[in-house]
Enzyme design. Sequence first.
Site, PDB file in Angstrom:
ATOM      1  NE  ARG A 164      -3.807   0.299   0.873  1.00 22.95           N
ATOM      2  CZ  ARG A 164      -4.806   0.770   0.126  1.00 22.95           C
ATOM      3  NH1 ARG A 164      -5.180   0.133  -0.965  1.00 22.95           N
ATOM      4  NH2 ARG A 164      -5.433   1.882   0.458  1.00 22.95           N
ATOM      5  CG  HIS A 209      12.910  -0.887  -2.678  1.00 22.62           C
ATOM      6  ND1 HIS A 209      11.624  -0.881  -3.185  1.00 22.62           N
ATOM      7  CD2 HIS A 209      13.735  -0.659  -3.734  1.00 22.62           C
ATOM      8  CE1 HIS A 209      11.672  -0.656  -4.482  1.00 22.62           C
ATOM      9  NE2 HIS A 209      12.936  -0.522  -4.847  1.00 22.62           N
ATOM     10  CG  LEU A 231       1.858   3.398   4.120  1.00 23.46           C
ATOM     11  CD1 LEU A 231       3.063   3.062   4.978  1.00 23.46           C
ATOM     12  CD2 LEU A 231       0.568   2.904   4.773  1.00 23.46           C
TER      13      LEU A 231
END
Length: 197
Positions: A100, A118, A102
């Site tokens: 998601r 990541h 944010l």
Amino acid sequence: MSKNIVILISGGGSNMAAIVNAAHQQRWHEVCGARVAAVISNKPDAKGLDFARSRRIAADVVDHKGFSSREAFDAALMQCIDGHDPAGHPALVVLAGFMRILTPGFVQHYAGRLVNIHPSLLPAFTGLNTHQRAIDAGCKFAGATVHRVTSELDDGDILEQAVVPVLPDDTAESLAARVLTQEHLIYPRAVRRLLCV
């Protein structure tokens, strides 16, 4: 008082499991009072929730489909996260495959306490499809980065990185698998360093 960690997932949660296992094996709670207090997913069928429950960790769902806006979802998610700390202020919120984007308000609420992993050597290849992009660019090396989260996508202070070679016959899938083994090493290490200094 415990330093409570809340981990957010959207799927299988292999990085979450690596952190939970490291916390148990390295006795974080005894060493520095840190513990994984809860795992929260935006998807009710996320397999990682089963792992959390099997370890007797609170497993909650805040389904993003039930909200009319990102802001409304993030507000409910913040309430759920903060409810897992007696003072309403968890020591760390860990994004582990939480798919998601944010809102700035959410990021600000957890400023300094929000971390992500990541699958690239940041600042290279922010965003999606990192492994294929690294192969297409002819990179000799790829890797993963643990970083603090800011309102900029895949930005923020780098806390830990791991490097893997890109092999001549790599596909995005084979490279991703090689990077993931390193993610499972560096993410627990970074979390422990933040809380057990």
